[in-house]
Design a protein around this motif. Structure first.
Motif, PDB file in Angstrom:
ATOM      1  N   ALA A 191       0.836  -1.193   0.000  1.00  0.00           N
ATOM      2  CA  ALA A 191       0.000   0.000   0.000  1.00  0.00           C
ATOM      3  C   ALA A 191       0.873   1.245   0.000  1.00  0.00           C
ATOM      4  N   GLY A 192       0.301   2.349  -0.499  1.00  0.00           N
ATOM      5  CA  GLY A 192       0.977   3.646  -0.467  1.00  0.00           C
ATOM      6  C   GLY A 192       2.306   3.621  -1.183  1.00  0.00           C
ATOM      7  N   ASP A 193       3.321   4.231  -0.573  1.00  0.00           N
ATOM      8  CA  ASP A 193       4.643   4.332  -1.199  1.00  0.00           C
ATOM      9  C   ASP A 193       5.335   2.977  -1.317  1.00  0.00           C
ATOM     10  N   ASN A 194       4.874   2.014  -0.531  1.00  0.00           N
ATOM     11  CA  ASN A 194       5.535   0.704  -0.542  1.00  0.00           C
ATOM     12  C   ASN A 194       4.872  -0.281  -1.505  1.00  0.00           C
ATOM     13  N   ALA A 195       3.885   0.181  -2.256  1.00  0.00           N
ATOM     14  CA  ALA A 195       3.208  -0.709  -3.198  1.00  0.00           C
ATOM     15  C   ALA A 195       4.080  -0.910  -4.434  1.00  0.00           C
ATOM     16  N   PHE A 196       4.004  -2.086  -5.039  1.00  0.00           N
ATOM     17  CA  PHE A 196       4.694  -2.337  -6.302  1.00  0.00           C
ATOM     18  C   PHE A 196       3.853  -3.269  -7.149  1.00  0.00           C
ATOM     19  N   THR A 197       4.147  -3.260  -8.432  1.00  0.00           N
ATOM     20  CA  THR A 197       3.419  -4.105  -9.377  1.00  0.00           C
ATOM     21  C   THR A 197       4.404  -5.048 -10.051  1.00  0.00           C
ATOM     22  N   ILE A 198       4.039  -6.312 -10.120  1.00  0.00           N
ATOM     23  CA  ILE A 198       4.882  -7.287 -10.812  1.00  0.00           C
ATOM     24  C   ILE A 198       4.053  -7.967 -11.907  1.00  0.00           C
ATOM     25  N   GLY A 199       4.741  -8.623 -12.838  1.00  0.00           N
ATOM     26  CA  GLY A 199       4.048  -9.335 -13.912  1.00  0.00           C
ATOM     27  C   GLY A 199       3.852  -8.450 -15.131  1.00  0.00           C
ATOM     28  N   GLY A 200       2.926  -8.863 -16.006  1.00  0.00           N
ATOM     29  CA  GLY A 200       2.667  -8.101 -17.223  1.00  0.00           C
ATOM     30  C   GLY A 200       3.707  -8.311 -18.309  1.00  0.00           C
ATOM     31  N   GLU A 201       4.530  -9.345 -18.179  1.00  0.00           N
ATOM     32  CA  GLU A 201       5.557  -9.590 -19.197  1.00  0.00           C
ATOM     33  C   GLU A 201       4.915 -10.101 -20.485  1.00  0.00           C
ATOM     34  N   VAL A 202       5.540  -9.773 -21.622  1.00  0.00           N
ATOM     35  CA  VAL A 202       4.997 -10.220 -22.900  1.00  0.00           C
ATOM     36  C   VAL A 202       6.006 -11.001 -23.750  1.00  0.00           C
ATOM     37  N   VAL A 203       7.298 -10.944 -23.384  1.00  0.00           N
ATOM     38  CA  VAL A 203       8.289 -11.669 -24.188  1.00  0.00           C
ATOM     39  C   VAL A 203       9.179 -12.535 -23.303  1.00  0.00           C
ATOM     40  N   LEU A 204       9.795 -13.555 -23.913  1.00  0.00           N
ATOM     41  CA  LEU A 204      10.698 -14.446 -23.188  1.00  0.00           C
ATOM     42  C   LEU A 204      12.135 -13.934 -23.209  1.00  0.00           C
ATOM     43  N   MET A 205      12.477 -13.157 -24.244  1.00  0.00           N
ATOM     44  CA  MET A 205      13.827 -12.604 -24.338  1.00  0.00           C
ATOM     45  C   MET A 205      13.718 -11.096 -24.455  1.00  0.00           C
ATOM     46  N   ARG A 206      14.583 -10.382 -23.716  1.00  0.00           N
ATOM     47  CA  ARG A 206      14.405  -8.937 -23.642  1.00  0.00           C
ATOM     48  C   ARG A 206      14.594  -8.251 -25.000  1.00  0.00           C
ATOM     49  N   HIS A 207      15.412  -8.849 -25.885  1.00  0.00           N
ATOM     50  CA  HIS A 207      15.635  -8.183 -27.168  1.00  0.00           C
ATOM     51  C   HIS A 207      14.437  -8.288 -28.113  1.00  0.00           C
ATOM     52  N   GLU A 208      13.481  -9.188 -27.786  1.00  0.00           N
ATOM     53  CA  GLU A 208      12.286  -9.290 -28.632  1.00  0.00           C
ATOM     54  C   GLU A 208      11.429  -8.022 -28.508  1.00  0.00           C
ATOM     55  N   LYS A 209      11.428  -7.423 -27.302  1.00  0.00           N
ATOM     56  CA  LYS A 209      10.696  -6.165 -27.117  1.00  0.00           C
ATOM     57  C   LYS A 209      11.289  -5.467 -25.911  1.00  0.00           C
ATOM     58  N   SER A 210      10.867  -5.883 -24.723  1.00  0.00           N
ATOM     59  CA  SER A 210      11.444  -5.367 -23.477  1.00  0.00           C
ATOM     60  C   SER A 210      10.823  -6.148 -22.335  1.00  0.00           C
ATOM     61  N   PHE A 211      11.570  -6.348 -21.268  1.00  0.00           N
ATOM     62  CA  PHE A 211      10.948  -6.821 -20.046  1.00  0.00           C
ATOM     63  C   PHE A 211      10.254  -5.629 -19.387  1.00  0.00           C
ATOM     64  N   ILE A 212       9.185  -5.894 -18.632  1.00  0.00           N
ATOM     65  CA  ILE A 212       8.323  -4.810 -18.165  1.00  0.00           C
ATOM     66  C   ILE A 212       8.543  -4.471 -16.685  1.00  0.00           C
ATOM     67  N   SER A 213       8.269  -5.430 -15.806  1.00  0.00           N
ATOM     68  CA  SER A 213       8.222  -5.132 -14.368  1.00  0.00           C
ATOM     69  C   SER A 213       9.475  -5.636 -13.675  1.00  0.00           C
ATOM     70  N   ARG A 214      10.242  -4.719 -13.102  1.00  0.00           N
ATOM     71  CA  ARG A 214      11.443  -5.126 -12.373  1.00  0.00           C
ATOM     72  C   ARG A 214      11.068  -6.080 -11.247  1.00  0.00           C
ATOM     73  N   PRO A 215      11.768  -7.200 -11.124  1.00  0.00           N
ATOM     74  CA  PRO A 215      11.473  -8.110 -10.018  1.00  0.00           C
ATOM     75  C   PRO A 215      11.794  -7.437  -8.677  1.00  0.00           C
ATOM     76  N   ILE A 216      11.097  -7.879  -7.656  1.00  0.00           N
ATOM     77  CA  ILE A 216      11.254  -7.300  -6.315  1.00  0.00           C
ATOM     78  C   ILE A 216      12.101  -8.244  -5.464  1.00  0.00           C
ATOM     79  N   PHE A 217      13.121  -7.693  -4.818  1.00  0.00           N
ATOM     80  CA  PHE A 217      13.921  -8.477  -3.877  1.00  0.00           C
ATOM     81  C   PHE A 217      13.268  -8.395  -2.502  1.00  0.00           C
ATOM     82  N   ALA A 218      13.099  -9.563  -1.867  1.00  0.00           N
ATOM     83  CA  ALA A 218      12.413  -9.613  -0.579  1.00  0.00           C
ATOM     84  C   ALA A 218      13.275 -10.338   0.445  1.00  0.00           C
ATOM     85  N   LEU A 219      13.149  -9.919   1.696  1.00  0.00           N
ATOM     86  CA  LEU A 219      13.771 -10.659   2.789  1.00  0.00           C
ATOM     87  C   LEU A 219      12.740 -11.646   3.323  1.00  0.00           C
TER      88      LEU A 219
END
Lengths: 315, 446
Positions: B68-96
């Motif tokens: 929620a708020g400033d700590n919210a993030f969105t993951i997923g929404g990818e459309v390609v398997l290789m980044r050179h085909e178009k682009s990767f979309i959502s940066r993965p989130i590192f979690a403890l």
């Protein structure tokens, strides 16, 4: 409900097998008919190998402390350094002839070649020899090295668009070694150089692609995508001119970065230099494996141990 | 699976009323199939047909928002398997990830909290803290501890026992946590909990096949706010699982697998943990749980993520401005380069290595490299002149000498005209020669 089955890719192309070294110390790289690490689609008959970089000069004033400490005792003696590399588990030793650079020692070609021979005779693993990156010197020194290593099946790094005639002819043709074809992070340049070398008469199984290299965080995305595109062309589109294995001298790029080289007193929040330096090297090496590297050149013994362990678990 | 134009045509009223702006229903159907127009443009379509069409035209991998708020993030929404085909979309989130029995949790939370790294304008941090376990009291205590640690992060409550999560949920409900796990044994209760609170739900199964079947059952309960979690195995098998999920979702539009994937990059060895996290960044991990983190060892992972999730069509740029390196003074060298991030990094790195305090000027050069910017007219004598005059460097230095990259030495004359009170010094062609050049600055700038 429809049962789900995993989608698998059938590929038409296959990476060539390339041999390094001779006799009991011979190793084979390449040979897979799948995208990097995708053993589930087909076959990966040979594991990638990890080389340790050793120098023809003591890098005390240049290497970060964490990188230098493990080799400090042997840094002034390339032969002892090479033996330590083998002890630490390196599959291959890579002698980097930095001191042949005109801005450094400008070592005569004959001396460099003699050193390469001495190192090769002292170890029971294959040898790579990397030039200093100065075109004129590499074109002069590397052919002499190839001659001194005649029949050793060593990998000579590298022939580029300027030096391919001299280096390619000596390493790949005359003296029975293997040549790394280095281009600047681009699939078309890699292809063009491979074609030039084969037109010179170098057999495909004596060529390894050096696609150009950069550290993680410093343009690495270009290297990664260029390699992915080259592998896709070789494996999925069966482009024969790109079906050679990859070699990546990564350690020298990685330890040059701020993340790896900044001393703790400069960046106290970043903590232990060895941990971040090794992690930088490991992170890049693993990423290059995922992009198709067959031979990696690294510096720190802990990086080499970690990457070798990962290779065993992944392939 | 995407529908063809003819299949869509069958769902339309076939009245050719033209209210959608197309001459015939068939023309509209063809445009829909090519995703060139919204379904809503047809006012006469039945609700059932709209739903079928909306479903068919939905993106292959859903996006999921956690926190929620400033700590919210969105993951997923990818459309390609290789980044050179178009682009990767959502940066993965590192979690403890903290086990409820973790005796070292305080120290781990403190380490995670320290991490705040500004890399070319992007703040990198640990994005989520996950608590894992199966004992109500211990789990609740660990959730309290994690919440009290004060990280600027979202949270996740993960247990095989839904009651354990339910008991802890009120503590952090406002933070919109990820909850889980929905498993074959408990998915009805897990879905009910997630639905009621409107939260993303982690779905866990041993195999991709079982995961697929379990998500189909959850779809039947009409819940689609999901994160996939194929149970941890060997690195090799986990990679195979993630490739299978992404291929099925992106190449075959297998809907039950069209969600972002959670990865457990846990290992007692910090370097092997880094190996797992590296592979997760490159190969289809969206939420990467690590059992410990440290500032130094996260640096390469952040840098890798930034590189890999850069749009290949849009090179990374740094903000134009004056970059002081090593505390320069009024006599220090002034260098000019471009705002292409790669160039900046290489030039700044060589300046740092030289240990010569330096002013680095970065004008707006369209995010291109030196030669490309020059060729495209984005780096010219007049653009540099204007930047030098306006950026404020004139008030900072008394020795008016400025280095021009060797590759654009041709601009020297133009600069001498524009900056008549400055000495223009031609620098080296390659950044690697900068340390030598800077050490000789007193000589060359005279």
């Amino acid at each position: 409900m429809l049962a789900f089955t995993r989608p698998l890719d059938k590929n038409s192309g296959k990476i060539r097998e390339v041999e390094l070294g001779t006799g009991d110390s011979k190793i084979v790289i390449g040979g897979e008919n799948v995208l990097p690490l995708y053993g589930f689609d087909g076959e990966i008959p040979n594991k990638p190998v990890v080389a340790m970089e050793i120098l023809d000069m003591d890098p005390k004033d240049e290497w970060p402390e964490a990188c230098y400490a493990p080799i400090a005792a042997v840094a002034a003696d390339p032969v002892a350094w090479a033996k330590l590399a083998v002890e630490k588990g390196a599959d291959v030793v890579c002698l980097h002839l930095l001191n042949t650079h005109p801005d450094r020692g400008n070592t005569p070609a004959a001396d460099a070649a003699a050193l390469a021979k001495q190192v090769a005779d002292a170890i029971n693993v294959p040898l790579m020899v990397e030039g200093c990156g100065h075109n004129e010197r590499d074109a002069e020194v590397l052919p002499k090295v190839a001659e001194a290593l005649e029949g050793k099946n060593a990998l000579i790094i590298a022939a580029n668009e300027h030096t391919y005639k001299a280096v390619g002819a000596a390493a790949g043709l005359a003296y029975g070694n293997v040549v790394a074809a280095e281009s600047a992070v681009d699939i078309n340049l890699a292809k063009q150089l491979n074609i030039l070398l084969t037109q010179l008469g170098v057999k495909e199984e004596r060529i390894i692609i050096h696609p150009g290299c950069a550290a993680v965080g410093y343009g690495f995305e270009y290297v990664y995508s260029a390699m992915e595109r080259i592998r896709a062309a070789a494996i999925q589109q069966n482009d024969k001119t790109l079906q050679m294995p990859f070699v990546l001298p990564y350690g020298q790029e990685s330890w040059r970065t701020k993340e790896a080289s900044a001393p703790v007193d400069e960046m106290p929040a970043w903590g232990d230099q060895e941990a971040r330096g090794v992690m930088m090297e490991v992170c890049g090496a693993i990423s290059l494996l995922a992009a198709g590297a067959h031979a990696l050149v690294l510096r720190h013994p802990s990086s080499i141990a970690t990457v070798k362990k990962a290779i065993v678990e992944l392939i | 699976m995407a529908l063809s134009g003819l299949e869509i045509f069958k769902l339309l009223p076939k009245t050719n009323c033209k209210e959608c702006g197309f001459p015939t229903c068939l023309a509209f159907a063809m445009k829909l199939a090519a995703a060139g127009v919204e379904v809503d443009k047809c006012p006469h379509m039945s609700d059932a047909a709209k739903e079928t069409l909306g479903e068919a035209s939905a993106p292959p991998q859903k996006t999921v928002t956690i926190g929620a708020g400033d700590n919210a993030f969105t993951i997923g929404g990818e459309v390609v398997l290789m980044r050179h085909e178009k682009s990767f979309i959502s940066r993965p989130i590192f979690a403890l990830g903290l086990d409820e029995n973790d005796a070292d949790a305080d120290a781990k939370l403190a380490r995670a909290k320290e991490i705040k790294y500004d890399r070319i304008g992007e703040i990198m941090k640990i994005g989520l803290v996950a608590v894992m376990g199966n004992d109500t009291a211990k789990f609740g205590a660990m959730v309290d501890k994690a919440a009290a640690a004060g990280l600027e992060a979202a949270c996740a409550l993960l247990s095989d026992n839904v009651d354990v999560v339910k008991a802890a949920l009120p503590k952090v409900a406002a933070a919109k946590p990820l909850v889980g796990y929905a498993t074959e044994a408990n998915y009805e209760a897990a879905v009910a909990m997630a639905k009621e609170a409107g939260l993303a739900l982690a779905v866990k199964a041993d195999t991709v096949e079982a995961l697929h079947d379990l998500v189909e059952k959850i779809h039947a309960l009409d819940y689609k706010n999901l994160v996939l979690f194929p149970a941890p195995k060997s690195m090799k098998e986990e990679l195979a699982d993630r490739v299978a999920i992404s291929r099925a979702a992106l190449k075959q539009t297998v809907r039950p697998l069209g969600y972002p994937t959670m990865v457990c990059a846990c290992d007692e060895d910090q370097y092997m943990r880094g190996v797992k996290a590296t592979l997760a960044v490159l190969k289809y991990g969206a939420l990467i749980i690590m059992n410990d983190v440290s500032y130094g060892t996260m640096l390469p992972l952040f840098a890798l993520r930034q590189n890999i999730f850069t749009d290949p069509q849009k090179p990374m740029r740094v903000e134009p401005g004056i970059y002081p390196i090593g505390n320069p003074g009024p006599e220090s060298p002034v260098l000019v380069t471009v705002d292409f991030a790669l160039t900046y990094f290489i030039v700044a790195g060589e300046i740092e290595k030289s240990k010569v305090p330096t002013w680095l000027l970065i004008p707006d050069a369209g995010g291109l490299s030196v030669l490309t910017a020059w060729a495209a007219g984005k780096l010219s004598g007049s653009s540099i002149t204007q930047f030098v005059k306006e950026c404020g460097i004139c008030d900072k230095v008394t020795r008016k000498a400025i280095e021009l990259p060797g590759k654009v030495a041709v601009l020297k004359g133009e600069l001498e005209d524009g900056l008549s009170d400055w000495k223009i010094v031609i620098g080296p062609d390659e950044a690697i020669d900068l340390p030598k050049f800077l050490k000789a600055w007193d000589e060359v700038s005279k």
